[in-house]
Scaffold this motif. Structure first.
Motif, PDB file in Angstrom:
ATOM      1  N   SER A   1       0.830  -1.208   0.000  1.00 18.45           N
ATOM      2  CA  SER A   1       0.000   0.000   0.000  1.00 18.45           C
ATOM      3  C   SER A   1       0.861   1.253   0.000  1.00 18.45           C
ATOM      4  O   SER A   1       2.035   1.225   0.391  1.00 18.45           O
ATOM      5  CB  SER A   1      -0.951   0.017   1.203  1.00 18.45           C
ATOM      6  OG  SER A   1      -0.244   0.216   2.398  1.00 18.45           O
TER       7      SER A   1
ATOM      8  N   SER B   1      -6.393  -7.476  -6.265  1.00 17.27           N
ATOM      9  CA  SER B   1      -6.883  -6.434  -7.152  1.00 17.27           C
ATOM     10  C   SER B   1      -6.414  -5.094  -6.592  1.00 17.27           C
ATOM     11  O   SER B   1      -5.713  -5.045  -5.588  1.00 17.27           O
ATOM     12  CB  SER B   1      -8.412  -6.492  -7.232  1.00 17.27           C
ATOM     13  OG  SER B   1      -8.965  -6.310  -5.947  1.00 17.27           O
ATOM     14  N   CYS B   2      -6.801  -4.015  -7.230  1.00 19.01           N
ATOM     15  CA  CYS B   2      -6.481  -2.673  -6.747  1.00 19.01           C
ATOM     16  C   CYS B   2      -7.632  -2.178  -5.876  1.00 19.01           C
ATOM     17  O   CYS B   2      -8.796  -2.333  -6.238  1.00 19.01           O
ATOM     18  CB  CYS B   2      -6.281  -1.725  -7.923  1.00 19.01           C
ATOM     19  SG  CYS B   2      -4.889  -2.158  -8.991  1.00 19.01           S
ATOM     20  N   ILE B   3      -7.294  -1.591  -4.754  1.00 18.67           N
ATOM     21  CA  ILE B   3      -8.297  -1.041  -3.841  1.00 18.67           C
ATOM     22  C   ILE B   3      -7.919   0.406  -3.568  1.00 18.67           C
ATOM     23  O   ILE B   3      -6.763   0.712  -3.250  1.00 18.67           O
ATOM     24  CB  ILE B   3      -8.362  -1.836  -2.528  1.00 18.67           C
ATOM     25  CG1 ILE B   3      -8.715  -3.302  -2.804  1.00 18.67           C
ATOM     26  CG2 ILE B   3      -9.369  -1.197  -1.567  1.00 18.67           C
ATOM     27  CD1 ILE B   3      -8.544  -4.216  -1.614  1.00 18.67           C
TER      28      ILE B   3
ATOM     29  N   LYS C   1      -9.038   3.848  -1.386  1.00 22.02           N
ATOM     30  CA  LYS C   1      -9.813   4.279  -0.215  1.00 22.02           C
ATOM     31  C   LYS C   1      -9.625   5.786  -0.025  1.00 22.02           C
ATOM     32  O   LYS C   1      -8.502   6.245   0.181  1.00 22.02           O
ATOM     33  CB  LYS C   1      -9.329   3.524   1.016  1.00 22.02           C
ATOM     34  CG  LYS C   1     -10.016   3.876   2.298  1.00 22.02           C
ATOM     35  CD  LYS C   1      -9.450   3.018   3.428  1.00 22.02           C
ATOM     36  CE  LYS C   1      -9.953   3.440   4.773  1.00 22.02           C
ATOM     37  NZ  LYS C   1      -9.330   2.664   5.855  1.00 22.02           N
TER      38      LYS C   1
ATOM     39  N   ILE D   1     -14.705   3.604  -0.732  1.00 20.38           N
ATOM     40  CA  ILE D   1     -13.788   2.516  -1.097  1.00 20.38           C
ATOM     41  C   ILE D   1     -14.236   1.917  -2.426  1.00 20.38           C
ATOM     42  O   ILE D   1     -15.426   1.666  -2.626  1.00 20.38           O
ATOM     43  CB  ILE D   1     -13.759   1.426  -0.012  1.00 20.38           C
ATOM     44  CG1 ILE D   1     -13.290   2.020   1.324  1.00 20.38           C
ATOM     45  CG2 ILE D   1     -12.849   0.266  -0.426  1.00 20.38           C
ATOM     46  CD1 ILE D   1     -13.403   1.076   2.502  1.00 20.38           C
TER      47      ILE D   1
ATOM     48  N   GLU E   1     -12.925  -1.051  -5.531  1.00 19.09           N
ATOM     49  CA  GLU E   1     -12.017  -2.137  -5.897  1.00 19.09           C
ATOM     50  C   GLU E   1     -12.177  -2.407  -7.384  1.00 19.09           C
ATOM     51  O   GLU E   1     -13.287  -2.413  -7.911  1.00 19.09           O
ATOM     52  CB  GLU E   1     -12.352  -3.392  -5.096  1.00 19.09           C
ATOM     53  CG  GLU E   1     -11.410  -4.542  -5.329  1.00 19.09           C
ATOM     54  CD  GLU E   1     -11.662  -5.714  -4.394  1.00 19.09           C
ATOM     55  OE1 GLU E   1     -11.024  -6.752  -4.598  1.00 19.09           O
ATOM     56  OE2 GLU E   1     -12.489  -5.589  -3.474  1.00 19.09           O
TER      57      GLU E   1
ATOM     58  N   CYS F   1     -10.874   2.363 -10.309  1.00 17.29           N
ATOM     59  CA  CYS F   1     -11.277   2.621  -8.914  1.00 17.29           C
ATOM     60  C   CYS F   1     -11.623   4.094  -8.724  1.00 17.29           C
ATOM     61  O   CYS F   1     -12.621   4.422  -8.069  1.00 17.29           O
ATOM     62  CB  CYS F   1     -10.154   2.241  -7.955  1.00 17.29           C
ATOM     63  SG  CYS F   1      -9.831   0.472  -7.817  1.00 17.29           S
TER      64      CYS F   1
END
Length: 131
Positions: free
Chosen positions: A3, A28-30, A32, A42, A44, A51
Motif C-alpha cells: 500500500s 486487485s487494486c483497492i 480508499k 472505497i 475495488e 477505482c
C-alpha cells in the motif's frame, strides 16, 4: 499486501479540503478515500483509474483536484495493465498521444475537471475520431 498513501484536494460545495487516499494492492487494486467529514469511499477494481471512476460515481457533487479527473485524461490499455492505471495520457484534439503526455492520475490539477467519468469517455471518443 502492498500500500501507499497520497493526499488529494477536493471540493464538496462547502469548501476545498484534503482527502487522505490509500492505494492498496492485493489480488486487485483497492482505493480508499477518507474525507474531512468522516465519509470513507472505497472502490475495488482491475486498476486504480477504474477505482477512481467508481469513487467519483459515488458522489458526483464532489470535484477531486487531480489529473485523473480532468476531461482529456484517459489511460491506454497498456497504461492500465503495466502501471495499474496510475498513469494516463493527457490528450489534445488532433494530436497523437506521446510518452511526454503521460501524467500521474493523482497529480494536482484544477482546470477542466469533471465529476462524471462519462465525460472522459465522450472526450476520448471525440479525440480518437480526430486522429
Amino acid at each position: 499486501m502492498n500500500s501507499s498513501n497520497k493526499v488529494v484536494k477536493y471540493h464538496d460545495g462547502t469548501g476545498i479540503y484534503e482527502a487522505d487516499v490509500e492505494l492498496i494492492i492485493e489480488n486487485s487494486c483497492i482505493l480508499k478515500f477518507s474525507l474531512k467529514n468522516g465519509d470513507v469511499y472505497i472502490a475495488e477494481g482491475d486498476d486504480f483509474f477504474s477505482c477512481l471512476e467508481e469513487i467519483r460515481s459515488i458522489n458526483k457533487a464532489i470535484i477531486y483536484y487531480c489529473k485523473g479527473c480532468k476531461r482529456n485524461v484517459f489511460p491506454s490499455r497498456m497504461a492500465r495493465q503495466m502501471a495499474m492505471g496510475l498513469s494516463a495520457y493527457e490528450t489534445t484534439i488532433g494530436k497523437q498521444a506521446r510518452i511526454e503526455d503521460l501524467v500521474d492520475i493523482f497529480d494536482y490539477e484544477d482546470k477542466d475537471l469533471v465529476s462524471d467519468p462519462q465525460d472522459q469517455y465522450e472526450w476520448q471518443q471525440r479525440w480518437i475520431a480526430t486522429l
